[in-house]
Write an enzyme that holds these catalytic residues in place. Structure first.
Site, PDB file in Angstrom:
ATOM      1  N   GLY A  92       0.814  -1.209   0.000  1.00  0.00           N
ATOM      2  CA  GLY A  92       0.000   0.000   0.000  1.00  0.00           C
ATOM      3  C   GLY A  92       0.848   1.260   0.000  1.00  0.00           C
ATOM      4  O   GLY A  92       0.653   2.156  -0.813  1.00  0.00           O
ATOM      5  N   ALA A  93       1.791   1.298   0.922  1.00  0.00           N
ATOM      6  CA  ALA A  93       2.621   2.485   1.054  1.00  0.00           C
ATOM      7  C   ALA A  93       3.759   2.189   2.022  1.00  0.00           C
ATOM      8  O   ALA A  93       3.761   1.157   2.680  1.00  0.00           O
ATOM      9  CB  ALA A  93       1.803   3.666   1.577  1.00  0.00           C
ATOM     10  N   GLU A 122       3.640  -2.522  13.309  1.00  0.00           N
ATOM     11  CA  GLU A 122       2.471  -2.625  12.436  1.00  0.00           C
ATOM     12  C   GLU A 122       1.158  -2.768  13.209  1.00  0.00           C
ATOM     13  O   GLU A 122       0.180  -2.091  12.906  1.00  0.00           O
ATOM     14  CB  GLU A 122       2.651  -3.763  11.427  1.00  0.00           C
ATOM     15  CG  GLU A 122       3.798  -3.540  10.433  1.00  0.00           C
ATOM     16  CD  GLU A 122       3.707  -2.230   9.654  1.00  0.00           C
ATOM     17  OE1 GLU A 122       2.631  -1.594   9.662  1.00  0.00           O
ATOM     18  OE2 GLU A 122       4.717  -1.819   9.043  1.00  0.00           O
ATOM     19  N   GLU A 181       0.763   5.670   7.558  1.00  0.00           N
ATOM     20  CA  GLU A 181       2.186   5.931   7.279  1.00  0.00           C
ATOM     21  C   GLU A 181       2.679   7.104   8.110  1.00  0.00           C
ATOM     22  O   GLU A 181       3.789   7.081   8.627  1.00  0.00           O
ATOM     23  CB  GLU A 181       2.420   6.175   5.791  1.00  0.00           C
ATOM     24  CG  GLU A 181       1.897   5.078   4.859  1.00  0.00           C
ATOM     25  CD  GLU A 181       2.320   3.675   5.224  1.00  0.00           C
ATOM     26  OE1 GLU A 181       3.407   3.500   5.816  1.00  0.00           O
ATOM     27  OE2 GLU A 181       1.551   2.724   4.934  1.00  0.00           O
TER      28      GLU A 181
END
Ligand code: PHE
Ligand code: ZN
Length: 882
Positions: free
Chosen positions: A268-269, A327, A305
């Site tokens: 995703g990023a 995470e 992020e």
């Protein structure tokens, strides 16, 4: 089974690095096929390492051009270099400098790890072990250094040059077409957070004043011409920064925060320090090209992020076993942010739906692993729903158990203590143990024990004594490497509901002021006193723990909860549970009395008429049945996907028919005429209107086609246009093909929109779909090299189309195996991800199981598999409880 299986890395084998790197100076001269990297590393022996150890630097496909130690070019006899490593057997036992010159080819880098090109732009991806593809390094997160990066390129080719930290210098190189920029990041960081970008990019920016009054320049870089599509992301960034200050007291710590959107990205990023790099799908949005779901994802991932700047960057991980430390915590933080920005109960339901669809599935599969794995062969295969989503649930349970104030105090202590360090899960828990004085060692089992616990709840009412007792038992199924399980510490948020809907003020022993009971034994019970009438229990309110629940409640009792529970999550859950019971019975061919279905549909109708319009977003979720994959999971063994599809269709038709007028009323009353806005309330109205369309089409295909066709023609935004096209794709015929062709024509130049078009077609539950998918792979917009394209066409087929992927003739499996092998030669991470769609093969009925095993064995038997695919294939085939 392969014999050259990669070495296993074990948590218990951790030892500190023998050397440390304090400073890194990188000089990168960008070139499409021959980029030169000169790395100057300030090394020193680690006092905690071995005194006589050789220096072994990691590499991956690196090509060494020159090597010097303290400025002296090293003769061949003093080192050993291969593409995989650089070893100096007798390094100095004092601080020294190593200068390494390497050459890399970003154009042919199809793995999208290290330095690569995307649409002609240069970018990097270093997590988890990509930095070693740029230069030799101690590529492990507990080696933290201060980086200075000089980037040089043709100005024509790359007018924009970005690095981590703050810009310190930039200019032209006289007499050439080249220019350079020097970036300095004062915060010591692990190599996985390194990034650089060079290219032609458009920019949007705004300035942000932090809570202590510092000015930060926020900028998002996108493909030139798409700047206006980054406005929403920029706004989400600003809101995220403000939120982290208010909710956690965390302030940003550099002068600039840059985000770059690229079209080729494996995930995703990525949270690189001061220079996040994003899959453009999670940055670009306009009402014409993005759905409400896209807007919500952009907001969540921008926040995720950004939040990593503290949970991940300022405090990083000691080793990759601690991945959940950054995470799980960061997912929890982004979920809290989205809940505050939107509707908390609605967001909670969405979180749980994903958790069940992805993590419970993984936990029940051969790929099950603890939130903190004890071993791995390939770390890239552990960016999983278990690490991310279950990791977030653990943090949430901790907060539930200790309460919000102590949770905040624990977070503050964790940041204070661990700032600037590479930490462990123990460091995290210690902070909370210290502020609360509690022993969290039993709770810590959530990190180590895999599998989804099943909690069984039975209620007993004693009319004479006016007491109500709830008996709980828990059990966790065996998972690979863990045949026997211990009881978990499970917070159960609960309450009682009177059958007439009135509130019941009963107090339970051992239930705290927040209504939480801690189930930490194999079985236990709670007794409520002063209970005036036989209640309906409402347990696991807000989904207080990631467990499966068996309730001894009748459908009738559950439907009381749907109407009257004060807990919105459990109102939704009650309807889902009843629906699931009916769907499972229908799928298994167990006879289901018409009355049972009628009771359910009339309860839904009553709910719709009385409550739905008060919270359309919630109502849309409440009237949507569990998905086919959810039903398969609930059945668990000998699954027949065709029967499940028929059962779900049958139920949808019944609901649609029973609620026809109400659904049509929703269509009318929720129609919006004003300009599109992605806010949660507007999105909720669209969600209910479109969920109604789906049920109406299930009830009456002709009506559905007319309504969907009309909406498709007049839609003023992508959400409504796509929802109507989605309904049309379920109705075979000319109208569908015409709409698909119109959509294709309209968005020919919009890759991210064509992805949606690929996905819709891959999900068509009909026999011809596999052929359609193969045909679409020839479409000019498709590319086997682009992860978004592959995922939206092939990935969607495997993950969303239960019936056609799991075809009894095995052709779906063989197709996927072919693609996995083809992609593996280009991009192993992407291939391994696709392969995980086989993970529940063991629960299929016998014929399909056999076909799936054949396809898996064909993959596993190939020579030259990547470590990524080899690992997933091997684990998928392992005996479940071996
Ligand atoms: N660390 C990233 C995130 O979760 C995910 C990621 C992992 C991206 C590996 C790229 C490679 O925010
Ligand atoms: Zn993350």
């Amino acid at each position: 089974m392969r014999t050259d299986i990669a070495q296993i890395v074990r948590l218990e084998d951790y030892r500190p690095s023998d050397f440390l790197i304090d400073r890194v100076e990188l000089d990168v001269r960008l070139h499409p096929t021959a980029t030169r990297v000169t790395a100057t590393l300030a090394l020193r022996p680690n006092p905690e390492g071995r005194a006589d150890a050789p220096l072994v630097l990691d590499g991956d496909e690196v090509n060494l051009k020159a090597l010097a130690l303290d400025g002296r070019s090293l003769p061949g006899g003093e080192f050993e270099a291969s593409p995989q490593s650089l070893t100096i057997a007798q390094p100095p036992r004092r601080p020294f400098t190593l200068t390494i010159e390497t050459e890399i080819d970003p154009t042919s880098n199809t793995k999208l790890m290290g330095l690569y090109r995307s649409s002609g732009n240069y970018c990097t991806q270093c997590e988890a072990e990509g930095f070693r593809r740029i230069t030799y390094f101690l590529d492990r997160p507990d080696v933290m250094a201060v980086y200075t990066t000089r980037i040089e390129a043709e100005r024509e080719e790359a007018p924009v040059l970005l690095g981590n930290g703050n810009l310190v210098e930039a200019g032209a190189i006289e007499g050439t077409g080249r220019h350079y920029a020097v970036w300095h990041d004062p915060h010591p960081k692990p190599s996985y957070l390194f990034a650089l970008v060079g290219g032609r990019l458009g920019r949007v920016a705004k300035s942000f004043t932090t809570m202590s009054g510092r000015e930060v320049e926020l900028a998002i870089y996108v493909e030139p011409g798409k700047e206006d599509r980054a406005d929403y992301a920029l706004d989400a960034l600003e809101r995220s920064m403000r939120w982290d200050e208010q909710a956690f007291g965390r302030e940003y710590d550099l002068d600039v925060f840059n985000i770059v959107a690229v079209s080729d990205f494996n995930m995703g990023a990525m949270e690189n320090k001061g220079l996040n790099i994003f899959n453009d799908k999670y940055v670009l949005a306009s009402p014409e090209t993005a759905t409400d779901a896209d807007y919500a994802n952009i907001e969540a991932i921008i926040a995720h992020e950004y939040f990593h700047n503290w949970s991940g960057n300022r405090v990083t991980c000691r080793d990759w076993f601690q991945l959940c430390l950054k995470e799980g915590l960061t997912v929890f933080r982004d979920q809290e942010f989205s809940s505050d920005e939107r509707s908390r109960p609605v967001h909670r339901i969405a979180e749980v739906k994903t958790l069940r669809a992805r993590q419970f599935l993984e936990d029940a599969s051969p790929l099950a692993h603890p939130v903190r794995p004890a071993q791995y062969r390939e770390i890239n295969n552990f960016y999983t729903a278990t690490v991310y989503e279950k990791g977030a649930e653990i943090v949430r349970m901790l907060k539930t158990l200790i309460g919000p104030e102590d949770f905040r105090r624990g977070m503050d202590l964790y940041y204070e203590r661990c700032d600037g360090t590479a930490a462990t899960v123990e460091d995290f828990l210690d902070a909370f143990a210290e502020v609360t004085g509690r022993d969290l060692s039993h709770f810590a089992r959530w990190y180590a024990q895999a599998g989804t616990p099943r909690v069984t709840v039975k209620g007993t009412y004693d009319e004479a004594a006016r007491t109500y007792r709830l008996d709980f038992t828990q059990e966790t199924p065996a998972t690979p490497g863990q045949p026997t399980k211990e009881p978990m510490a499970i917070p159960v948020a609960l309450g009682l509901v009177a059958r007439d809907g009135s509130a019941l003020d009963a107090s339970g022993d051992r239930v705290n002021a927040q209504g939480v009971f801690l189930l930490d034994k194999a079985s236990d019970s709670v007794t409520f006193t002063g209970v005036a009438s036989r209640p309906v229990p409402s347990v696991f309110r807000g989904f207080s723990a990631p467990v499966k629940v068996s309730l001894d409640l009748t459908n009738e009792e559950l439907l009381v909860l749907l109407r009257h529970d004060s807990d919105a999550f459990n109102r939704w859950q009650a309807a889902q549970t009843v629906a699931m019971r009916l769907l499972v019975d229908l799928s298994k061919g167990t006879s289901v009395p018409d009355a049972a279905i009628a009771d359910f549909t009339s309860a839904l109708r009553a709910f719709m008429e009385a409550d739905a319009l008060q919270d359309p977003a919630f109502a849309a979720l409440a009237i949507t049945l569990p998905g086919e994959a959810d039903i398969a999971q609930e059945i668990g063994a000998d699954v027949d996907p065709d029967a499940i599809h028929r059962a779900r269709r049958h139920m949808r038709r019944h609901i649609g028919q029973a609620c026809l007028e109400t659904l049509q009323d929703f269509r009318r009353s929720l129609a919006e005429t004003g300009a599109y806005s992605p806010d949660a309330a507007s999105a909720g109205r669209r969600a209910l209107r479109n969920a109604s369309l789906d049920l109406l089409a299930a009830a009456d295909a002709e009506l559905g086609e007319a309504l969907a066709g009309e909406q498709f023609a007049s839609a003023g935004n992508m959400t409504d246009r796509l929802a109507s096209l989605s309904v049309l794709t379920t109705l075979p015929g000319d109208a569908r093909e015409k709409a698909l062709a119109q959509f294709e024509e309209r968005y020919r130049h919009e890759p991210l929109v064509l992805d949606k078009w690929f996905t819709l077609q891959a999900a068509i539950p009909e026999d011809g779909t596999l052929e359609r998918v193969k045909r679409l792979m020839q479409h000019p917009a498709f590319s086997i090299n682009n992860p978004n394209r592959v995922r939206s066409l092939v990935g969607s087929f495997a993950m969303l189309n239960q019936m056609q992927f799991n075809r009894a003739d095995g052709s779906g499996y063989e197709f996927l195996a072919d693609i996995v092998l083809r992609v593996d030669a280009l991009n192993p991470q992407l291939a391994a991800r696709l392969l995980t769609s086989f993970s529940s093969w063991r629960m299929m009925e016998k014929t399909r199981r056999g076909k799936a095993e054949q396809a898996l064995r064909r993959i596993a038997g190939k020579p030259n598999l990547s470590r990524d695919v080899g690992d997933i294939a091997a684990r998928s085939l392992e005996e479940q409880n071996a």
